[in-house]
Design a protein around this motif. Structure first.
Motif, PDB file in Angstrom:
ATOM      1  N   ASP A  50       0.820  -1.253  -0.035  1.00 31.29           N
ATOM      2  CA  ASP A  50       0.041   0.098  -0.022  1.00 31.29           C
ATOM      3  C   ASP A  50       1.055   1.255   0.018  1.00 31.29           C
ATOM      4  O   ASP A  50       0.324   2.276  -0.276  1.00 31.29           O
ATOM      5  CB  ASP A  50      -0.877  -0.005   1.312  1.00 31.29           C
ATOM      6  N   LEU A  51       2.024   1.244   0.598  1.00 26.75           N
ATOM      7  CA  LEU A  51       2.951   2.356   0.402  1.00 26.75           C
ATOM      8  C   LEU A  51       3.195   3.000  -0.829  1.00 26.75           C
ATOM      9  O   LEU A  51       3.694   4.250  -1.016  1.00 26.75           O
ATOM     10  CB  LEU A  51       4.298   1.774   1.017  1.00 26.75           C
ATOM     11  N   ALA A  52       2.967   2.153  -1.911  1.00 30.71           N
ATOM     12  CA  ALA A  52       3.413   2.671  -3.212  1.00 30.71           C
ATOM     13  C   ALA A  52       2.270   3.620  -3.529  1.00 30.71           C
ATOM     14  O   ALA A  52       2.617   4.678  -4.457  1.00 30.71           O
ATOM     15  CB  ALA A  52       3.052   1.542  -4.050  1.00 30.71           C
ATOM     16  N   ARG A  53       1.342   3.966  -2.844  1.00 35.39           N
ATOM     17  CA  ARG A  53       0.115   4.821  -3.162  1.00 35.39           C
ATOM     18  C   ARG A  53       0.293   5.960  -1.993  1.00 35.39           C
ATOM     19  O   ARG A  53      -0.758   6.793  -2.179  1.00 35.39           O
ATOM     20  CB  ARG A  53      -1.081   4.058  -3.197  1.00 35.39           C
ATOM     21  N   HIS A  54       1.474   6.103  -1.182  1.00 32.14           N
ATOM     22  CA  HIS A  54       1.466   7.112  -0.503  1.00 32.14           C
ATOM     23  C   HIS A  54       2.641   7.674  -0.628  1.00 32.14           C
ATOM     24  O   HIS A  54       3.385   7.597  -1.369  1.00 32.14           O
ATOM     25  CB  HIS A  54       1.439   6.526   1.147  1.00 32.14           C
ATOM     26  N   GLU A  55       2.771   9.038  -0.173  1.00 32.52           N
ATOM     27  CA  GLU A  55       3.656  10.132  -0.032  1.00 32.52           C
ATOM     28  C   GLU A  55       4.854   9.588   0.972  1.00 32.52           C
ATOM     29  O   GLU A  55       4.670   9.543   2.164  1.00 32.52           O
ATOM     30  CB  GLU A  55       3.374  11.530   0.439  1.00 32.52           C
ATOM     31  N   CYS A  56       5.944   8.900   0.661  1.00 29.47           N
ATOM     32  CA  CYS A  56       6.902   8.634   1.003  1.00 29.47           C
ATOM     33  C   CYS A  56       8.157   9.356   1.383  1.00 29.47           C
ATOM     34  O   CYS A  56       8.572   9.874   0.357  1.00 29.47           O
ATOM     35  CB  CYS A  56       7.473   7.218   0.756  1.00 29.47           C
TER      36      CYS A  56
END
Length: 296
Positions: free
Chosen positions: A183-189
């Motif tokens: 799911d982190l691929a869709r978040h601002e990291c």
């Protein structure tokens, strides 16, 4: 032992470039210095010094011998100092190169405790991300994070710090909470430049995820601060995030998943260390990774 003493006298003369100045520094008469070094040259079979009425110059052989002898004499001196300081409090100036953000955020309280424990030591800290040269620069020790490139330096592993994903409560409220590393691929990291892949693991399961975001910053302190301002998700050692977690500015995300632990090393040029440096390394080894009060 006589050879070591003669080497020490030669180093004194070579450093001072003068028998008179070397005599003043060592307390050994100039005539004795000259006689002992002549004996050393005879034993070696090579001339080490060019002597004139005004000054002393090193021959090519003398320069090579000086470079080798200086290290041997210094290590012998430190060995004697270490034995003496077993009975006394270490003292002197400790010169250390420290990683900027880790030192500011996490090491400062440890340094304060160490300073209280050893009042005879004073400190010169250089906070820099660059790779310092412990051979030519006046540092007793460098503390570095992450895996090290091969070198001739002595590296001692101080700790492996656990790594966790974090975000601010407000960011999670606005953007939703990741339930799986993918799911982190869709978040601002938020993170360091070129750190576009995060590897997370849980009980033997390993997931590598491509991440991205608007901010890539070459400062851990900066992207940690941006995360508290609700701008994204970060991957950070627990010890560095603990203050913000305790204050409620950040909270763990994907709590069952952990990143690759971050290694912390002490680097020195030699294994023979003055007591001040040895105590500092031992202290950090003992205390690094002990989670501050208030951390999860």
């Amino acid at each position: 032992m006589e050879l070591l003493n003669d080497m020490a006298l030669f180093v004194e003369v070579a450093h001072a470039r003068s028998f008179r100045r070397a005599a003043d520094a060592s307390g050994v008469p100039s005539s004795t210095l000259s006689r002992r070094i002549s004996g050393l040259e005879k034993a070696i079979g090579l001339r080490l010094l060019h002597r004139t009425t005004r000054k002393v110059e090193l021959t090519e052989a003398g320069q090579l011998y000086f470079e080798r002898c200086r290290r041997i004499v210094e290590e012998a001196r430190i060995a004697h100092e270490q034995l003496g300081e077993m009975l006394a409090q270490p003292s002197g100036v400790l010169r250390a190169s420290l990683p900027v953000d880790f030192a500011t955020i996490y090491m400062a309280p440890l340094v304060a405790e160490f300073a209280r424990r050893y009042p005879g030591i004073s400190f010169e800290f250089d906070l820099t991300p660059r790779r310092v040269d412990l051979v030519t620069e006046p540092f007793d020790v460098a503390i570095r994070m992450g895996e090290l490139a091969d070198s001739n330096l002595i590296a001692r592993l101080l700790a492996r710090l656990p790594v966790q994903v974090y975000a601010s409560p407000r960011y999670l409220e606005l953007s939703g909470e990741p339930m799986h590393p993918s799911d982190l691929a869709r978040h601002e990291c938020l993170g360091l430049p070129k750190a576009n892949k995060w590897t997370l693991q849980r009980e033997g399961e390993v997931v590598e995820v491509e991440v991205g975001g608007r901010f890539q910053v070459n400062s851990v302190g900066m992207f940690r601060r941006l995360a508290t301002l609700d701008l994204g998700v970060i991957l950070l050692p627990q010890e560095i995030a603990s203050e913000d977690v305790a204050a409620g500015r950040l909270r763990p995300v994907l709590p069952q998943w952990h990143g690759t632990p971050t290694s912390v090393y002490a680097l020195t040029e030699t294994r023979l260390l003055p007591a001040k440096t040895q105590r500092f390394i031992e202290f950090l080894h003992e205390h690094l990774g002990q989670r501050p009060r208030g951390a999860e």
